[in-house]
Design a protein around this motif. Structure first.
Motif, PDB file in Angstrom:
ATOM      1  N   GLN A 178     -27.768  -1.082  -3.693  1.00 16.91           N
ATOM      2  CA  GLN A 178     -28.313  -1.630  -2.451  1.00 16.91           C
ATOM      3  C   GLN A 178     -28.911  -0.578  -1.521  1.00 16.91           C
ATOM      4  OE1 GLN A 178     -25.913  -4.540  -0.437  1.00 16.91           O
ATOM      5  NE2 GLN A 178     -25.634  -5.764  -2.273  1.00 16.91           N
ATOM      6  N   ARG A 185      -8.987  -4.432  -5.168  1.00 15.71           N
ATOM      7  CA  ARG A 185      -9.754  -4.938  -4.040  1.00 15.71           C
ATOM      8  C   ARG A 185     -11.237  -5.020  -4.339  1.00 15.71           C
ATOM      9  NH1 ARG A 185      -7.043  -8.038  -1.426  1.00 15.71           N
ATOM     10  NH2 ARG A 185      -8.456  -7.913   0.327  1.00 15.71           N
ATOM     11  N   CYS A 186     -11.656  -4.560  -5.518  1.00 24.33           N
ATOM     12  CA  CYS A 186     -13.084  -4.563  -5.829  1.00 24.33           C
ATOM     13  C   CYS A 186     -13.516  -5.952  -6.273  1.00 24.33           C
ATOM     14  CB  CYS A 186     -13.405  -3.549  -6.917  1.00 24.33           C
ATOM     15  SG  CYS A 186     -15.172  -3.490  -7.265  1.00 24.33           S
ATOM     16  N   PRO A 187     -14.466  -6.595  -5.545  1.00 17.31           N
ATOM     17  CA  PRO A 187     -14.846  -7.961  -5.897  1.00 17.31           C
ATOM     18  C   PRO A 187     -15.704  -8.044  -7.163  1.00 17.31           C
ATOM     19  CG  PRO A 187     -16.178  -7.191  -4.051  1.00 17.31           C
ATOM     20  CD  PRO A 187     -15.181  -6.110  -4.345  1.00 17.31           C
ATOM     21  N   ARG A 222     -28.645  -5.891   4.488  1.00 18.80           N
ATOM     22  CA  ARG A 222     -29.133  -4.519   4.345  1.00 18.80           C
ATOM     23  C   ARG A 222     -30.656  -4.481   4.328  1.00 18.80           C
ATOM     24  NH1 ARG A 222     -24.217  -3.256   1.042  1.00 18.80           N
ATOM     25  NH2 ARG A 222     -23.060  -1.951   2.498  1.00 18.80           N
ATOM     26  N   ILE A 270     -12.759   1.668  -0.178  1.00 18.91           N
ATOM     27  CA  ILE A 270     -12.613   2.751   0.788  1.00 18.91           C
ATOM     28  C   ILE A 270     -11.561   2.383   1.829  1.00 18.91           C
ATOM     29  CG2 ILE A 270     -13.856   3.962   2.630  1.00 18.91           C
ATOM     30  CD1 ILE A 270     -16.343   3.626   0.759  1.00 18.91           C
ATOM     31  N   ASP A 271     -11.584   1.114   2.245  1.00 14.61           N
ATOM     32  CA  ASP A 271     -10.643   0.670   3.268  1.00 14.61           C
ATOM     33  C   ASP A 271      -9.206   0.629   2.757  1.00 14.61           C
ATOM     34  OD1 ASP A 271     -12.844   0.308   4.852  1.00 14.61           O
ATOM     35  OD2 ASP A 271     -13.024  -1.831   4.418  1.00 14.61           O
ATOM     36  N   ILE A 272      -9.021   0.332   1.479  1.00 11.77           N
ATOM     37  CA  ILE A 272      -7.655   0.136   0.984  1.00 11.77           C
ATOM     38  C   ILE A 272      -7.022   1.452   0.534  1.00 11.77           C
ATOM     39  CG2 ILE A 272      -8.169  -0.286  -1.476  1.00 11.77           C
ATOM     40  CD1 ILE A 272      -5.752  -2.378   0.642  1.00 11.77           C
ATOM     41  N   CYS A 273      -7.815   2.440   0.168  1.00 15.41           N
ATOM     42  CA  CYS A 273      -7.253   3.659  -0.430  1.00 15.41           C
ATOM     43  C   CYS A 273      -6.250   4.324   0.509  1.00 15.41           C
ATOM     44  CB  CYS A 273      -8.365   4.647  -0.776  1.00 15.41           C
ATOM     45  SG  CYS A 273      -7.705   6.184  -1.459  1.00 15.41           S
ATOM     46  N   ARG A 275     -27.143   5.190  -1.778  1.00 12.42           N
ATOM     47  CA  ARG A 275     -26.115   6.195  -1.500  1.00 12.42           C
ATOM     48  C   ARG A 275     -25.256   6.359  -2.762  1.00 12.42           C
ATOM     49  NH1 ARG A 275     -23.054   3.820   3.546  1.00 12.42           N
ATOM     50  NH2 ARG A 275     -23.274   1.935   2.292  1.00 12.42           N
ATOM     51  N   LYS A 292       0.857  -1.177   0.000  1.00 13.26           N
ATOM     52  CA  LYS A 292       0.000   0.000   0.000  1.00 13.26           C
ATOM     53  C   LYS A 292       0.901   1.238   0.000  1.00 13.26           C
ATOM     54  CE  LYS A 292      -3.941   1.753   2.627  1.00 13.26           C
ATOM     55  NZ  LYS A 292      -4.976   1.416   3.609  1.00 13.26           N
ATOM     56  N   ALA A 295     -10.879 -10.157  -2.268  1.00 15.29           N
ATOM     57  CA  ALA A 295     -11.313  -8.778  -2.456  1.00 15.29           C
ATOM     58  C   ALA A 295     -12.794  -8.677  -2.120  1.00 15.29           C
ATOM     59  CB  ALA A 295     -11.068  -8.344  -3.888  1.00 15.29           C
ATOM     60  N   TYR A 338     -24.492  -9.283   1.716  1.00 16.64           N
ATOM     61  CA  TYR A 338     -24.592  -7.831   1.882  1.00 16.64           C
ATOM     62  C   TYR A 338     -26.042  -7.388   1.688  1.00 16.64           C
ATOM     63  CZ  TYR A 338     -19.529  -7.081   1.905  1.00 16.64           C
ATOM     64  OH  TYR A 338     -18.207  -7.077   2.243  1.00 16.64           O
ATOM     65  N   ILE A 362     -21.438  -3.462  -4.673  1.00 17.49           N
ATOM     66  CA  ILE A 362     -22.206  -4.090  -3.601  1.00 17.49           C
ATOM     67  C   ILE A 362     -21.936  -3.397  -2.268  1.00 17.49           C
ATOM     68  CG2 ILE A 362     -22.398  -6.346  -4.717  1.00 17.49           C
ATOM     69  CD1 ILE A 362     -20.092  -7.283  -2.858  1.00 17.49           C
ATOM     70  N   GLU A 363     -21.259  -2.274  -2.310  1.00 16.45           N
ATOM     71  CA  GLU A 363     -21.028  -1.464  -1.106  1.00 16.45           C
ATOM     72  C   GLU A 363     -20.338  -2.259   0.004  1.00 16.45           C
ATOM     73  OE1 GLU A 363     -24.581   1.117  -0.273  1.00 16.45           O
ATOM     74  OE2 GLU A 363     -25.298   0.090  -2.065  1.00 16.45           O
ATOM     75  N   CYS A 364     -19.305  -2.999  -0.358  1.00 16.43           N
ATOM     76  CA  CYS A 364     -18.580  -3.780   0.638  1.00 16.43           C
ATOM     77  C   CYS A 364     -17.515  -2.937   1.325  1.00 16.43           C
ATOM     78  CB  CYS A 364     -17.936  -5.010  -0.002  1.00 16.43           C
ATOM     79  SG  CYS A 364     -16.607  -4.623  -1.149  1.00 16.43           S
ATOM     80  N   ASP A 365     -17.247  -1.731   0.818  1.00 12.86           N
ATOM     81  CA  ASP A 365     -16.272  -0.806   1.416  1.00 12.86           C
ATOM     82  C   ASP A 365     -14.813  -1.182   1.153  1.00 12.86           C
ATOM     83  OD1 ASP A 365     -18.330   0.639   2.413  1.00 12.86           O
ATOM     84  OD2 ASP A 365     -17.791   0.466   4.529  1.00 12.86           O
ATOM     85  N   ALA A 366     -14.564  -2.222   0.363  1.00 13.18           N
ATOM     86  CA  ALA A 366     -13.176  -2.668   0.172  1.00 13.18           C
ATOM     87  C   ALA A 366     -12.301  -1.556  -0.388  1.00 13.18           C
ATOM     88  CB  ALA A 366     -13.136  -3.885  -0.752  1.00 13.18           C
TER      89      ALA A 366
END
Lengths: 351, 599
Positions: B550, B571-573, A235, B508-511, B553, A6, A35, A231, B502-506
């Motif tokens: 979903q 990281r995007c599935p 939700r 956002i978490d990795i950036c 947002r 990273k 991922a 997910y 799918i809004e898993c946040d992956a």
């Protein structure tokens, strides 16, 4: 998995915490999970929680067993202590470590396989002993590491990736923790960090056994139509029963108080948990009330989330056993091993 | 906010800060990647397609790209974009000629161009391959305009200059040297189909302080003096020289003086350093050569003894902001006479159009400059176009090149009876996924923390021996290898498809720089306060997605500090994020639509 490191850059607009550390100082190595794994989101929230609470990395102990979840302590707070133990045995390791040094912040990361199958007994006894730890159960309903068999908490009727429905009754970790006497019981969702973050912070600051079940979808084996841990399902069926804010000690709280907001509970160290919304006939400090509410909503098919039960009594295993105020790890050799004469004297008492 | 429309080429173009900042929109990240791959020749030709003079600009460009470079915002120093261009020009295979073929049968249209500087040359470069006949009239005995006469050889070797100019002249451009056009009217009568004026800003500004006339022998006008040095009419100067003004011409004058016998050289600035016009790197290079730069000295008069210049008197001033007008005002504290043998005036340049009659339909504005349309470059008289410094005053070479490209489009449309505005070919874009495998990308996405490489210079003692010794030695292979990796590949765009998320946040978490947020939509001012990291750089856009499937947002990306590491896409599935190589398709004269540059 991702091969590059990273990038070692950070946003200059993001400040430092009270220790002068940046959020990125609380990171670990890059994740090797799939991922989109929910566990990575939990990891990110854990990083943020430790950072915002300004906990020094070397005062943290990360404990885990085996499984996808058990890998995650490698992905946060590189500078912390850590022990990756045998499958399902994390509670015993954490109990031992906590017995030796009660001054560290313990976080145990487990999964539904680790805690509810091979380690169910361990899990129960750690609750019973009221070990001072935040126990995070990353719950995805499948054994991801062995390619997606149902775990012990898979709901009846939930379908596997091949379409086969589960027929066995699930073990419900939240209900289990409530009935076994855990002093802090909560549930979050990896896809909702706004909710997860205060739960993690409150759990870390809670004295005693804090149990946090996190619905953390397995993006590879359990995120399809028919799954009850995806997910989308979470939700659509999520029901935030008791939303909370965590108000750390030292912070100004009066200003942000809404009129008529319900209960706030002071933790043992002076920090506060503020319940934003609690249903009329529900008392989150009453175990029976919490259990009833939880069960009734669950019967309606809802995934109940929030801080469901909290006993702010502030006692833990060390209080129950009246251990020394100084952690055992910090006692001198003489105090720990007073010598054979003392032993003889002790034996003499029993003659 | 409305969802960002990334199908408009401007959006992704703006993310490539260097390319957006370059007047000619040179595809910087791509040419740097080509250098990284050792494909110097490809890199050179890619450069040439937009900026026409890679070797010249790689040494002399004013580099609007570098202050814009995202790397500056990440670690303080931009990528050495300009000097990497020189690497490509220096190391290319000179036998690999990719110039377009010039039609033997011409299209019957004949264009006259006044002045042989970068603007006129670019017009010829674009029009010759279309079959136009171009005739240049140049007042001096050589080509190149100010590129030749005003940039000293120690910064730009004559061989480099001539090679790149000859590429164009050898297309069959007819050029008349020593031919000053004295009358636009007469030129019009010769019946050209269009006329392009690229005469630059050839008049150095005067400083009419007391003593100017009497001491004229030892007071020189900067650009004229540099020209005289270039043509060998001047080969020496006094030991003590005062250069008045602190722009880039002043830097060339003081450094040239050093090479012609000057030993004590001072550059006199009226204001303090933050107000200097010279580029920081040119100031640095002058100071390395032990030139004194004196701040807050305002020229008062020339001091003469026995009819000869012996010094110059200055007022020592300090500046404060006038509350009412908001302008800076000077307070004089003292005066001082500095002894000197020569003075060089480098306080700016003016345009001069004494040769354009005022009654032939070309309107002049109150600055006595011809009215030129900002898009078409045409004057108020049809068929007469102006570009380069001649259009709106002194800029720099890269602007002149872009003016030339745009004027060439207009001239072509004009000669073909097309509209100069409606028929201008639009820009377009290519967007191609850079994904090569599970975690492999068609670019080096690993962030390299190397600091900016320092250009090596010829030793001080050696460089003053001859005027033509080029000071900068260019990057060596190791430096080049490090510098190319500093480029953040801003043209490899983070492309988002909301319907897959799918809004898993992956992501956002990795950036690493926290530039992504999933949140409820709102107005821009409001959104900027609700992101993972504060989005305070208002010059950088927010990319806002459509509502996510979903929760409804939106995904918001603050473009400001993205290092284009591609981890969001890795990281995007669901491949909602993809890294896509953006290529701006720039149209040139004669093209109905923009074409990709195949390298």
């Amino acid at each position: 998995m991702t091969y590059i490191a990273k990038p070692a850059v950070r946003h200059p607009g993001l400040g430092a915490n009270d220790l002068g550390l940046h959020m990125r100082d609380y990171e670990g190595t890059i994740s090797t999970l799939c991922a989109g794994c929910g566990h990575d989101s939990v990891t990110a929230a854990v990083i943020q929680a430790f950072y915002e609470l300004s906990i020094p990395p070397h005062r943290i102990a990360k404990m885990s067993g085996i499984g996808c979840s058990a890998k995650t302590p490698a992905y946060f707070v590189n500078e912390a202590h850590g022990f990756n133990g045998v499958h399902g045995r994390m509670p015993a390791l954490a109990t031992g470590a906590n017995a030796a040094n009660k001054d560290l912040h313990y976080i145990g990361i487990s999964g539904d396989g680790d805690s509810l199958s091979i380690g169910l007994g361990q899990f129960c006894h750690a609750i019973r002993r009221n070990v001072n730890i935040l126990y995070v159960l990353e719950n995805n309903g499948v054994y991801g590491l062995t390619k997606g068999q149902f775990s012990a908490c898979a709901d009846v009727g939930s379908r596997s990736k091949r379409g086969v429905p589960n027929k066995s009754e699930p073990i419900d970790p939240v209900a289990l923790a409530l009935t076994l006497g855990a002093t802090f019981v909560a549930r979050g969702f990896s896809g909702d960090k706004q909710q997860l973050l205060p739960l993690l912070k409150a759990g870390l600051m809670h004295k005693g056994f804090a149990f946090l079940d996190v619905i953390s979808p397995c993006v590879t084996f359990n995120d399809h139509v028919g799954s009850t841990k995806s997910y989308l399902y979470t939700r659509h069926h999520g029901h935030e029963l008791v939303p909370v804010d965590f108000v750390p000690i030292r912070s100004e709280i009066s200003a942000s108080y809404e009129k008529g907001s319900r209960t706030s509970i002071t933790m043992h160290d002076g920090s506060m948990v503020r319940f934003r919304k609690v249903p009329e006939d529900y008392d989150p400090t009453d175990r029976l009330s919490a259990y009833e509410h939880y069960r009734s909503l669950q019967n309606r098919g809802e995934v109940v989330t929030g801080l469901l039960y909290l006993d702010p009594g502030g006692e833990d295993m060390h209080d129950d056993n009246a251990t020394t105020p100084t952690p055992l790890a910090e006692l001198s050799h003489e105090d720990l091993c007073p010598g054979s004469e003392q032993m003889d004297a002790l034996m003499e008492e029993f003659r | 906010m409305q969802p960002t429309d990334v199908s408009n080429p401007d959006y992704y173009h703006k993310v490539v800060d260097c390319q957006w900042g370059c007047p000619a929109h040179t595809n910087v990240p791509e040419y740097i990647r080509l250098i990284a791959n050792g494909r110097y020749t490809d890199s050179f030709w890619l450069n040439r397609s937009s900026n026409v003079f890679p070797g010249i600009l790689g040494r002399t460009c004013d580099r609007p790209c570098e202050p814009a470079c995202r790397r500056t915002r990440v670690d303080g120093k931009p990528v050495a974009i300009c000097r990497l261009k020189r690497v490509a020009a220096d190391l290319r295979d000179p036998t690999d000629n990719r110039l377009p073929e010039i039609p033997v049968v011409k299209n019957g249209k004949h264009i006259a161009l006044v002045g042989c500087g970068p603007a006129s040359l670019t017009v010829c470069n674009d029009l010759m391959p279309l079959g136009y006949e171009c005739t240049i009239f140049e007042a001096l005995p050589r080509s190149g305009g100010l590129m030749r006469t005003n940039i000293p050889a120690f910064r730009l070797p004559v061989a480099v200059l001539e090679e790149e100019i000859d590429m164009i002249l050898d297309m069959g451009v007819e050029i008349h040297y020593n031919t000053r056009i004295d009358s636009m009217k007469e030129l019009l009568e010769e019946g050209y189909d269009a006329i392009f004026v690229g005469t630059g800003a050839p008049k150095g500004k005067e400083l009419n302080n007391p003593g100017r006339q009497e001491a004229a022998d030892n007071i020189h006008i900067g650009i004229e003096w540099l020209e005289a040095v270039h043509f060998g009419h001047v080969d020496s100067i006094g030991e003590r020289v005062l250069v008045i003004g602190v722009g880039n011409t002043a830097m060339d004058c003081c450094r040239t003086s050093k090479r012609l016998g000057g030993t004590d050289i001072k550059v006199m600035a009226r204001k303090s350093r933050p107000y200097f016009k010279a580029s920081p790197w040119e100031l640095e290079d002058a100071e390395e050569e032990l030139v004194d730069i004196v701040e807050n000295y305002s020229p008062k008069r020339f001091v003469l003894e026995d009819g000869r210049l012996v010094g110059m008197e200055f007022e020592l001033v300090s500046w404060h902001k006038d509350e009412e007008s908001g302008r800076l005002k000077a307070t004089v504290h003292d005066t001082e006479i500095l002894p000197c043998d020569d003075v060089i005036l480098a306080i700016g340049q003016d345009n001069a159009f004494p040769w354009i009659e005022r009654d032939i339909g070309i309107e002049f504005n109150h600055w006595d400059m011809p009215e030129v349309d900002r898009t078409t470059f045409m004057t108020t008289r049809e068929g007469i176009f102006v570009g380069g410094d001649a259009a709106w005053g002194p800029e720099n070479i890269i602007w002149a090149v872009e003016h030339g490209h745009q004027a060439a489009i207009s001239i072509h449309n004009y000669c073909q009876g097309l509209s100069l505005t409606e028929d201008r070919p639009p820009q377009d874009q290519n967007l191609i996924s850079a994904k090569m495998g599970m975690h492999e990308w068609a670019y080096s996405n690993d962030y390299n923390p190397s600091p900016r490489q320092k250009m090596k210079h010829v030793e001080l003692v050696r460089r003053f021996e001859e005027l033509s010794i080029e000071v900068e030695m260019g990057f060596d292979p190791e430096q080049t290898a490090r510098e190319v990796e500093r480029c953040l590949n801003c043209d490899i765009q983070t492309h988002f498809e909301a319907k897959l998320c799918i809004e898993c946040d992956a992501c956002i978490d990795i950036c690493p720089v926290h530039c992504l947020t999933i949140t409820v939509n709102g107005a821009e001012e409001d959104l900027r306060t609700r992101l993972m990291a504060p989005a305070e750089n208002l010059t950088q856009d927010l990319m806002v997605s459509e509502g996510l499937p979903q929760t409804g947002r939106v995904m918001v990306k603050d473009e400001d500090l993205c290092v284009h590491c591609g981890l969001c896409a890795e990281r995007c599935p669901t491949a909602a994020w993809d890294m896509r190589k953006f290529e701006l398709l720039i149209p040139y004269a004669g093209q109905e639509a923009a074409c990709p540059t195949h390298v």
